[in-house]
Design an enzyme around this catalytic site. Structure first.
Site, PDB file in Angstrom:
ATOM      1  N   TYR A   1      30.812  26.450 -47.335  1.00 34.17           N
ATOM      2  CA  TYR A   1      30.691  27.401 -46.223  1.00 34.17           C
ATOM      3  C   TYR A   1      31.451  28.703 -46.492  1.00 34.17           C
ATOM      4  CZ  TYR A   1      28.593  23.748 -43.302  1.00 34.17           C
ATOM      5  OH  TYR A   1      27.773  22.776 -42.800  1.00 34.17           O
TER       6      TYR A   1
ATOM      7  N   LYS B   1      30.219  13.319 -53.098  1.00 32.03           N
ATOM      8  CA  LYS B   1      28.967  13.131 -53.857  1.00 32.03           C
ATOM      9  C   LYS B   1      29.363  13.290 -55.327  1.00 32.03           C
ATOM     10  CE  LYS B   1      24.477  12.544 -54.074  1.00 32.03           C
ATOM     11  NZ  LYS B   1      23.795  11.282 -53.715  1.00 32.03           N
TER      12      LYS B   1
ATOM     13  N   ASP C   1      25.484  10.089 -48.946  1.00 30.49           N
ATOM     14  CA  ASP C   1      24.191   9.541 -48.489  1.00 30.49           C
ATOM     15  C   ASP C   1      24.389   8.109 -47.992  1.00 30.49           C
ATOM     16  OD1 ASP C   1      24.818   8.949 -51.140  1.00 30.49           O
ATOM     17  OD2 ASP C   1      22.787   9.228 -51.918  1.00 30.49           O
TER      18      ASP C   1
ATOM     19  N   ASP D   1      30.682  18.372 -41.313  1.00 31.15           N
ATOM     20  CA  ASP D   1      29.866  19.005 -40.273  1.00 31.15           C
ATOM     21  C   ASP D   1      28.681  18.082 -39.935  1.00 31.15           C
ATOM     22  OD1 ASP D   1      28.820  20.912 -38.559  1.00 31.15           O
ATOM     23  OD2 ASP D   1      27.957  22.149 -40.140  1.00 31.15           O
TER      24      ASP D   1
ATOM     25  N   ASP E   1      28.179  15.284 -36.430  1.00 31.11           N
ATOM     26  CA  ASP E   1      27.053  15.299 -35.477  1.00 31.11           C
ATOM     27  C   ASP E   1      26.427  13.907 -35.403  1.00 31.11           C
ATOM     28  OD1 ASP E   1      27.302  18.066 -35.013  1.00 31.11           O
ATOM     29  OD2 ASP E   1      25.128  18.325 -34.925  1.00 31.11           O
TER      30      ASP E   1
HETATM   31  C1  IPM Z   1      30.662  22.898 -35.961  1.00 34.84           C
HETATM   32  C2  IPM Z   1      29.533  23.890 -35.883  1.00 34.84           C
HETATM   33  C3  IPM Z   1      29.877  25.110 -36.724  1.00 34.84           C
HETATM   34  C4  IPM Z   1      30.083  24.643 -38.154  1.00 34.84           C
HETATM   35  C5  IPM Z   1      28.856  26.246 -36.656  1.00 34.84           C
HETATM   36  C6  IPM Z   1      28.599  26.704 -35.252  1.00 34.84           C
HETATM   37  C7  IPM Z   1      29.239  27.414 -37.536  1.00 34.84           C
HETATM   38  O1  IPM Z   1      28.345  23.299 -36.282  1.00 34.84           O
HETATM   39  O2  IPM Z   1      31.775  23.243 -35.547  1.00 34.84           O
HETATM   40  O3  IPM Z   1      30.424  21.784 -36.417  1.00 34.84           O
HETATM   41  O4  IPM Z   1      29.118  24.584 -38.927  1.00 34.84           O
HETATM   42  O5  IPM Z   1      31.193  24.326 -38.518  1.00 34.84           O
HETATM   43 MG    MG Z   2      28.490  21.220 -36.650  1.00 29.64          MG
END
Ligand code: IPM
Ligand code: MG
Length: 337
Positions: free
Chosen positions: A141, A192, A224, A248, A252
């Site tokens: 990133y 990985k 994975d 990240d 989620d």
């Molecule tokens: C998170 C979000 C952010 C990230 C975005 C909004 C830049 O998805 O905090 O997980 O990718 O870190």
């Molecule tokens: Mg995120």
């Protein structure tokens, strides 16, 4: 001595969830005489609209002097056509890197009342309590070079760089081992390493650091496989440490184990425990403005702020208990309908 808390609502549902979390912070501030001064600032799309920049200098000044930061969410379709370097997300990434918030703690905890809300069977998720430690200021990133350029034949090429220095890996590994020591003492490092040299080094350094934490059991897993294991048997995990991008994605995924992406708070800490606190979810433009967004992840982020930056663990517990009670009452009511 009074402390400054920067409040950055951001975009989409950000202002709606922040309003609710600020109510909780304000009431604790009064009841327990915390002497917190709350100061609001602009971030993301809201800041672009007002100043032309996703992270205006005034916001940077505010967060630098603040003792902690509470952030809602950034981004939305309105700003998607902007150049990537000027998008709302850049404001958030800029904050993380300017404040050197390299350690991102994302607890995925299942409140028992939500066991049926998960898409997985209740017995698979019951009792779930995972901590994802995501490296937050390095990796792909932030890596240079990056961009989109034209090749000699005129074809466009997009490129990013996955890069990790030994010291960056070592410091996040130490945070993860220390977190594991306070929990079930099991750490799974996700990489990985079979394909990416940067994560081959990650594995090597994490293994080296593990020698300083002999009471923590360290395992390694490819990302994975980790994604698959998280939905197959999530309770095998205690603490997971991983790179910025893998963290990240996996956080989620982990949020769904808890029944809702609206349940996961996060703390992003620097080396001195100064922190920024935010829900892990995004700005949810599809439901923004309807006042239906779940503010619990943001309220739980306030709890993390009290625990990590304000040294008030008892007040953090109070918030977490209140969330639990609300869920019990709400879910109880729903069950009788
Ligand atoms: C998170 C979000 C952010 C990230 C975005 C909004 C830049 O998805 O905090 O997980 O990718 O870190
Ligand atoms: Mg995120």
């Amino acid at each position: 001595m009074s402390k400054t808390i920067a409040i950055l609502p951001g975009d989409g549902i950000g202002p709606e969830i922040i309003v609710e979390a600020v109510k909780v912070l304000e009431i604790l501030n009064i009841l327990f005489e915390l002497e917190l001064q709350l100061e609001e600032g602009l971030i993301g799309g809201a800041a672009i609209d007002a100043t032309g920049q996703p992270l205006p200098p005034e916001t940077l000044e505010l967060v630098k002097k603040a003792d902690a930061v509470l952030l809602g969410a950034v981004g939305g379709p309105k700003w998607e056509s902007l150049d990537i370097a000027n998008r709302p997300e850049k404001g958030l990434l800029g904050l993380r890197s300017e404040l050197e918030l390299f350690a991102n703690l994302r607890p995925a905890l299942l409140f028992p009342e939500l066991a049926n809300a998960s898409t997985l069977k209740p017995e698979v998720v019951k009792g779930l309590d995972i901590l994802i430690v995501r490296e937050l200021t390095g990796g792909i990133y932030f890596g240079q070079p990056r961009g989109i350029h034209a090749l000699d034949n005129g074809e466009l090429q997009g490129f990013n760089t996955l890069i990790y220095n030994e010291s960056e890996i070592e410091r996040i590994a130490r945070i993860a081992f220390e977190s594991a020591q306070k929990r079930q003492k099991r750490l799974c490092s996700v990489d990985k390493a079979n394909v990416l040299e940067a994560t081959e080094l990650w594995r090597e350094i994490v293994t080296r650091v593990s020698k300083d934490y002999p009471n923590v059991q360290l395992t390694h897993m490819y990302v994975d496989n980790a994604a698959m294991q998280l939905v197959r048997a999530p309770k095998q995990f205690d603490v997971i440490v991983t790179t910025n991008m893998f963290g990240d994605i996996l956080s989620d995924l982990a949020s769904q184990l808890t029944g809702s992406i609206g349940m996961l708070p996060s703390a992003s800490l620097d080396a001195n425990n100064k922190g920024m606190y935010e829900p892990i979810h995004g700005s949810a433009p599809d439901i923004a403005g309807q006042n239906i967004a779940n503010p619990l992840a943001t309220i739980l982020s306030v709890a993390m702020m009290l625990r990590y930056s304000l040294n008030k663990p008892e007040l953090a517990n109070l918030i977490e208990d209140a969330v639990s009670q609300v869920l019990r009452v709400k879910c109880g009511v729903l069950a009788t309908l």
